[in-house]
Design a protein around this motif. Structure first.
Motif, PDB file in Angstrom:
ATOM      1  N   MET A   1       0.843  -1.201   0.000  1.00 33.22           N
ATOM      2  CA  MET A   1       0.000   0.000   0.000  1.00 33.22           C
ATOM      3  C   MET A   1       0.872   1.242   0.000  1.00 33.22           C
ATOM      4  O   MET A   1       1.896   1.294   0.669  1.00 33.22           O
ATOM      5  N   HIS A   2       0.428   2.260  -0.791  1.00 34.51           N
ATOM      6  CA  HIS A   2       1.128   3.534  -0.808  1.00 34.51           C
ATOM      7  C   HIS A   2       0.533   4.453   0.255  1.00 34.51           C
ATOM      8  O   HIS A   2      -0.688   4.572   0.374  1.00 34.51           O
ATOM      9  N   ASP A   3       1.395   5.094   1.049  1.00 34.36           N
ATOM     10  CA  ASP A   3       0.908   6.005   2.082  1.00 34.36           C
ATOM     11  C   ASP A   3       0.998   7.458   1.630  1.00 34.36           C
ATOM     12  O   ASP A   3       0.969   8.364   2.433  1.00 34.36           O
ATOM     13  N   THR A   4       1.128   7.672   0.292  1.00 38.70           N
ATOM     14  CA  THR A   4       1.154   9.036  -0.245  1.00 38.70           C
ATOM     15  C   THR A   4      -0.169   9.334  -0.926  1.00 38.70           C
ATOM     16  O   THR A   4      -0.935   8.433  -1.278  1.00 38.70           O
ATOM     17  N   ASP A   5      -0.438  10.615  -1.104  1.00 39.22           N
ATOM     18  CA  ASP A   5      -1.698  11.049  -1.707  1.00 39.22           C
ATOM     19  C   ASP A   5      -1.521  11.157  -3.210  1.00 39.22           C
ATOM     20  O   ASP A   5      -0.831  12.057  -3.685  1.00 39.22           O
ATOM     21  N   GLU A  10       3.433  15.366  -6.967  1.00 38.60           N
ATOM     22  CA  GLU A  10       4.675  14.666  -6.634  1.00 38.60           C
ATOM     23  C   GLU A  10       4.402  13.215  -6.275  1.00 38.60           C
ATOM     24  O   GLU A  10       5.095  12.300  -6.751  1.00 38.60           O
ATOM     25  N   SER A  11       3.390  12.992  -5.437  1.00 40.73           N
ATOM     26  CA  SER A  11       3.055  11.627  -5.038  1.00 40.73           C
ATOM     27  C   SER A  11       2.557  10.819  -6.231  1.00 40.73           C
ATOM     28  O   SER A  11       2.925   9.646  -6.413  1.00 40.73           O
ATOM     29  N   ASP A 116      -5.681   8.784 -10.519  1.00 37.33           N
ATOM     30  CA  ASP A 116      -5.382   7.427 -10.064  1.00 37.33           C
ATOM     31  C   ASP A 116      -4.173   6.931 -10.873  1.00 37.33           C
ATOM     32  O   ASP A 116      -4.284   6.691 -12.082  1.00 37.33           O
ATOM     33  N   PRO A 117      -3.001   6.769 -10.268  1.00 35.32           N
ATOM     34  CA  PRO A 117      -1.804   6.414 -11.037  1.00 35.32           C
ATOM     35  C   PRO A 117      -1.865   5.032 -11.665  1.00 35.32           C
ATOM     36  O   PRO A 117      -1.179   4.776 -12.659  1.00 35.32           O
ATOM     37  N   PHE A 118      -2.685   4.142 -11.140  1.00 36.81           N
ATOM     38  CA  PHE A 118      -2.781   2.795 -11.694  1.00 36.81           C
ATOM     39  C   PHE A 118      -3.534   2.808 -13.025  1.00 36.81           C
ATOM     40  O   PHE A 118      -3.102   2.193 -13.999  1.00 36.81           O
ATOM     41  N   HIS A 119      -4.659   3.525 -13.064  1.00 34.00           N
ATOM     42  CA  HIS A 119      -5.372   3.680 -14.332  1.00 34.00           C
ATOM     43  C   HIS A 119      -4.581   4.542 -15.302  1.00 34.00           C
ATOM     44  O   HIS A 119      -4.599   4.312 -16.520  1.00 34.00           O
TER      45      HIS A 119
END
Length: 247
Positions: A1-5, A10-11, A116-119
């Motif tokens: 899990m990523h704990d960044t927003d 930047e995140s 959403d970085p995954f999409h």
């Protein structure tokens, strides 16, 4: 899990770098509050669509650059103004290639992607990265051709149903022909495009002509020169029997 927003640029860029195919790094360029100058990055954006429009109308005060360490492919990530749930991602042009190499090459325009970085990674992998690879290959072909003497045109000669041409002195041109179906006939030392399927042959000729036109080389079609007629053989001299002498 990523704990960044991931809604923070930047995140988002950091997570995105880990989701793209290959090995990527992310470098964030922050907003210094006094109007940071990122012209050295924005002028390299390889885009003629919404990313360029955004850069032309609004100053880029912060951004991130993703770099694929395998081949130095670079992507610029900026805010999509007016769309807080999106970012703009565009390719940065490669360095070290002459400006003339970009002639005739369509820009691999960037994308508006969800926060959403995954999409976002999926969209970039399916669309932007393939366009970038195609454009980069085209530019590199042009650059290679610029470094070699090019003929004004290439002549294709019909030989029965096949088309033949001498092997060009320019290696990039020879490679271009081979990429479009020409095969080296070692016996004749010619490149030959078979005519087994005339539709495929015609398509290959059109594609080659378009690619050659992009770098200023024409294409000609000609039939082989018929052999000169054999010179007539001289008729054999006729001998006449001499008349017998009479006394």
């Amino acid at each position: 899990m990523h704990d960044t927003d991931p809604s923070d640029l930047e995140s988002f860029a950091t997570i995105l770098a880990g989701e793209l195919p290959g090995r990527w790094t992310s470098q964030y360029h922050p907003d210094h509050g006094g109007g940071a100058d990122y012209d050295h990055l924005t002028t390299a954006v390889w885009d003629m669509d919404q990313t360029t429009h955004t850069i032309a109308t609004h100053a880029v005060t912060h951004c991130a650059v993703l770099t694929r360490t395998d081949d130095d492919t670079r992507l610029l990530v900026i805010d999509h103004l007016g769309q807080p749930e999106e970012f703009l991602v565009a390719a940065l042009a490669p360095v070290g290639l002459p400006a003339a190499a970009y002639t005739g090459v369509r820009e691999p325009d960037g994308l508006a992607v969800p926060a959403d970085p995954f999409h976002a990674a999926e969209a970039l992998t399916l669309h932007l990265l393939p366009r970038y690879a195609d454009a980069l290959a085209h530019v590199r072909r042009n650059a290679a051709a610029l470094g070699s003497p090019l003929p004004e045109r290439i002549d294709l000669t019909w030989a029965e149903d096949a088309l033949t041409t001498p092997i060009p002195g320019s290696a990039p041109l020879a490679k271009l022909l081979v990429e479009h179906g020409f095969v080296h006939d070692t016996r004749q030392d010619l490149l030959v495009l078979a005519g087994d399927d005339t539709a495929v042959q015609a398509q290959a000729v059109r594609a080659v002509g378009a690619r050659l036109a992009e770098i200023g080389v024409g294409i000609g079609m000609r039939h082989p020169t018929p052999p000169a007629p054999a010179a007539p053989r001289p008729l054999p001299a006729t001998t006449t029997a001499s008349a017998a002498r009479t006394r």
